[in-house]
Design a protein around this motif. Sequence first.
Motif, PDB file in Angstrom:
ATOM      1  N   SER A   1       0.820  -1.211   0.000  1.00 29.40           N
ATOM      2  CA  SER A   1       0.000   0.000   0.000  1.00 29.40           C
ATOM      3  C   SER A   1       0.845   1.249   0.000  1.00 29.40           C
ATOM      4  O   SER A   1       0.401   2.301  -0.444  1.00 29.40           O
ATOM      5  CB  SER A   1      -0.927   0.006   1.220  1.00 29.40           C
ATOM      6  OG  SER A   1      -0.156   0.045   2.413  1.00 29.40           O
ATOM      7  N   SER A   2       2.068   1.149   0.529  1.00 31.65           N
ATOM      8  CA  SER A   2       2.941   2.324   0.565  1.00 31.65           C
ATOM      9  C   SER A   2       4.103   2.162  -0.390  1.00 31.65           C
ATOM     10  O   SER A   2       5.122   2.803  -0.264  1.00 31.65           O
ATOM     11  CB  SER A   2       3.477   2.537   1.988  1.00 31.65           C
ATOM     12  OG  SER A   2       4.212   1.408   2.393  1.00 31.65           O
TER      13      SER A   2
ATOM     14  N   PRO B   1      13.959  14.633   6.309  1.00 31.83           N
ATOM     15  CA  PRO B   1      13.576  15.990   6.724  1.00 31.83           C
ATOM     16  C   PRO B   1      12.129  16.321   6.347  1.00 31.83           C
ATOM     17  O   PRO B   1      11.686  16.062   5.225  1.00 31.83           O
ATOM     18  CB  PRO B   1      14.561  16.881   5.948  1.00 31.83           C
ATOM     19  CG  PRO B   1      15.717  15.989   5.624  1.00 31.83           C
ATOM     20  CD  PRO B   1      15.118  14.639   5.396  1.00 31.83           C
ATOM     21  N   LYS B   2      11.423  16.898   7.285  1.00 35.18           N
ATOM     22  CA  LYS B   2      10.027  17.266   7.021  1.00 35.18           C
ATOM     23  C   LYS B   2       9.916  18.415   6.024  1.00 35.18           C
ATOM     24  O   LYS B   2       8.876  18.575   5.373  1.00 35.18           O
ATOM     25  CB  LYS B   2       9.335  17.650   8.334  1.00 35.18           C
ATOM     26  CG  LYS B   2       9.051  16.468   9.246  1.00 35.18           C
ATOM     27  CD  LYS B   2       8.244  16.889  10.464  1.00 35.18           C
ATOM     28  CE  LYS B   2       7.897  15.690  11.338  1.00 35.18           C
ATOM     29  NZ  LYS B   2       7.125  16.089  12.540  1.00 35.18           N
TER      30      LYS B   2
ATOM     31  N   LYS C   1       6.937  15.848   2.493  1.00 33.76           N
ATOM     32  CA  LYS C   1       5.775  16.644   2.912  1.00 33.76           C
ATOM     33  C   LYS C   1       4.653  15.852   3.564  1.00 33.76           C
ATOM     34  O   LYS C   1       3.801  16.428   4.239  1.00 33.76           O
ATOM     35  CB  LYS C   1       5.205  17.395   1.691  1.00 33.76           C
ATOM     36  CG  LYS C   1       6.198  18.351   1.024  1.00 33.76           C
ATOM     37  CD  LYS C   1       6.603  19.471   1.958  1.00 33.76           C
ATOM     38  CE  LYS C   1       7.487  20.487   1.248  1.00 33.76           C
ATOM     39  NZ  LYS C   1       7.903  21.596   2.152  1.00 33.76           N
ATOM     40  N   SER C   2       4.616  14.539   3.380  1.00 31.09           N
ATOM     41  CA  SER C   2       3.486  13.772   3.915  1.00 31.09           C
ATOM     42  C   SER C   2       3.949  12.394   4.385  1.00 31.09           C
ATOM     43  O   SER C   2       5.023  11.911   3.999  1.00 31.09           O
ATOM     44  CB  SER C   2       2.411  13.592   2.840  1.00 31.09           C
ATOM     45  OG  SER C   2       2.901  12.772   1.782  1.00 31.09           O
ATOM     46  N   GLU C   3       3.121  11.780   5.194  1.00 30.51           N
ATOM     47  CA  GLU C   3       3.432  10.437   5.651  1.00 30.51           C
ATOM     48  C   GLU C   3       3.406   9.459   4.495  1.00 30.51           C
ATOM     49  O   GLU C   3       4.160   8.480   4.468  1.00 30.51           O
ATOM     50  CB  GLU C   3       2.448  10.004   6.743  1.00 30.51           C
ATOM     51  CG  GLU C   3       2.792   8.645   7.346  1.00 30.51           C
ATOM     52  CD  GLU C   3       1.920   8.274   8.525  1.00 30.51           C
ATOM     53  OE1 GLU C   3       1.116   7.321   8.395  1.00 30.51           O
ATOM     54  OE2 GLU C   3       2.041   8.946   9.576  1.00 30.51           O
TER      55      GLU C   3
ATOM     56  N   GLN D   1       6.704   5.814   1.066  1.00 29.73           N
ATOM     57  CA  GLN D   1       7.328   5.450  -0.207  1.00 29.73           C
ATOM     58  C   GLN D   1       8.846   5.347  -0.064  1.00 29.73           C
ATOM     59  O   GLN D   1       9.480   4.443  -0.605  1.00 29.73           O
ATOM     60  CB  GLN D   1       6.980   6.489  -1.274  1.00 29.73           C
ATOM     61  CG  GLN D   1       5.534   6.440  -1.740  1.00 29.73           C
ATOM     62  CD  GLN D   1       5.259   7.485  -2.800  1.00 29.73           C
ATOM     63  OE1 GLN D   1       5.685   8.639  -2.674  1.00 29.73           O
ATOM     64  NE2 GLN D   1       4.560   7.103  -3.848  1.00 29.73           N
ATOM     65  N   LEU D   2       9.424   6.273   0.679  1.00 27.55           N
ATOM     66  CA  LEU D   2      10.876   6.261   0.895  1.00 27.55           C
ATOM     67  C   LEU D   2      11.292   5.058   1.734  1.00 27.55           C
ATOM     68  O   LEU D   2      12.312   4.416   1.453  1.00 27.55           O
ATOM     69  CB  LEU D   2      11.314   7.563   1.573  1.00 27.55           C
ATOM     70  CG  LEU D   2      11.117   8.835   0.739  1.00 27.55           C
ATOM     71  CD1 LEU D   2      11.373  10.076   1.590  1.00 27.55           C
ATOM     72  CD2 LEU D   2      12.039   8.840  -0.474  1.00 27.55           C
ATOM     73  N   LEU D   3      10.511   4.752   2.750  1.00 28.40           N
ATOM     74  CA  LEU D   3      10.815   3.581   3.573  1.00 28.40           C
ATOM     75  C   LEU D   3      10.718   2.298   2.741  1.00 28.40           C
ATOM     76  O   LEU D   3      11.519   1.375   2.916  1.00 28.40           O
ATOM     77  CB  LEU D   3       9.864   3.512   4.764  1.00 28.40           C
ATOM     78  CG  LEU D   3      10.044   4.605   5.834  1.00 28.40           C
ATOM     79  CD1 LEU D   3       8.931   4.517   6.867  1.00 28.40           C
ATOM     80  CD2 LEU D   3      11.404   4.505   6.504  1.00 28.40           C
TER      81      LEU D   3
END
Length: 510
Positions: A38-39, A344-345, A349-351, A356-358
């Motif tokens: 899903s992510s 970095p936030k 910009k979003s969870e 996606q990065l994780l």
Amino acid sequence: MLQKPLRWKSWCLGALALILTGSLLAGCGSKENSADSSSSAASSDQPLKIKMTLNFDGKEVPSKDNEVEKAIEQYTNTDLDITHISSNDFCTKLPVMIASGELPQVLASCGAPNQSYLITAAQNGAFWDITDLIKEYKNLSSMPQLVYDNVSIDGRLYGIPRFRPVSRYTSVFRQDWLDNLGIQPPQTIDEMYEVLKAFTEQDPDQNGKKDTIGLTAMISNTSLSFDLGVAFGAPNNWGEVDGKFVKAEETPEYLNYLKFMRKLFEEGLMNKDFATIDVGQNEGNLENGKAGVINATTNNVLGFQTRVEKVNPDAKLNFVSALEGPNGRRVAADRGSNGILMFPKSSVKSEAELKQLLTFFDKLADKPMADLLEWGIEGKHYELKDGKPVRTNQEQYDNEVSFPYNKPLVTVPLTEIKTPGDLDPISEKVLQVEKDNEQYAIKDPTMSLVSDTWAERGAELTQILLDAKVQFIMGKIDENEWKRQVEKFKQSGGDKVAEEYAQAFAKAHE
């Protein structure tokens, strides 16, 4: 049977994108992808653009269009924009980057995230807290909890730790020189001294000249690169007894280590310029046959062997880790990671984007990526022998795969994931020593503790001790002055740090 993804032929690269749609590509023999679809970065047909800034220990950054990076992008359906900064400069530039607020989506820390500016930035919300998300990812969640604990800030995780063996410190030495002199590899501190003396005085390279020294050492990350304090019985950085904390340098065991180093310096068994040379010069002393022993980590031994052989094809290296001292065999334990990869936030910009990065980093531990990052490209970095990969060019692998991609990007251990290979003797010994060291490793009890004073003044306090160490080894100050400098450290904030660690330790064990 060796799976075909290990080969990483160019025809396979174009097809790898199909894996991201959920298909198993028979031609590439892909394994199942990571959970948490899903992510997934593959949820869109468009590659996920990822901008990263990482520390770099190699000699030359590879070009953007290289085969390894393309393979990573194909498998993970990403478009990578990586800025590599030399590790020598990275620690200086990182706080400036964070202060500017102009940050990439992925940013490496400078070693452990225990610098005051980094702790403050994390506490003020500059980076995403991923503590509760890690468990959603099959590979990222496979690391021991201790690894996460050792890089946490106030009990929270603000980045993915880059896993490393718990203890991998070694002394690398010229085995061919030992053979020439008929000496066995050192197992104790006293035997190490005898080796250094013989390497200096007995013409170990048999060229008829007195042109070698035993040890090449340097100052690395504000510490001595040949630090045998733990082997002499001193604590690893800080010692804890009944809830009270003492800095290693305050102990008589550490002073005994400094006396050992002073003896090496006075007798000419080590390089006189240890306080001023850089990494290249230090490693060059070993590579060029000037010095016979150097401090290193297990993952660098094979690379040293390749580089030494380029100068002298007959040169052979060996290494020893946990030397036996007054209190038995001891070696310093590490955090089990080489810093963290932060998000970095200001740029993530979003969870949803964070997930996606994780997912990208989770996928780097899938078997096809483990094979690529651990072995490289067939025909370039390895060949197949009886169905097993065999490293053919270690230096090329280091320059093109290990330094730019494996070391800075891999977060979980790949040893058990990658296709088993036909290992050379050094690589086999590395795995064995890393396992053996678990029983000899001395942990730093402050790894997961926070001291506000150390966060604010740690660099200043460290410098007091470092300057005194250098001066003592070089004979510029005596034992009494050394003790005065240790007292200066304590009065300048060291005692306060010890108190704060004691308080944090007590709170953690309530």
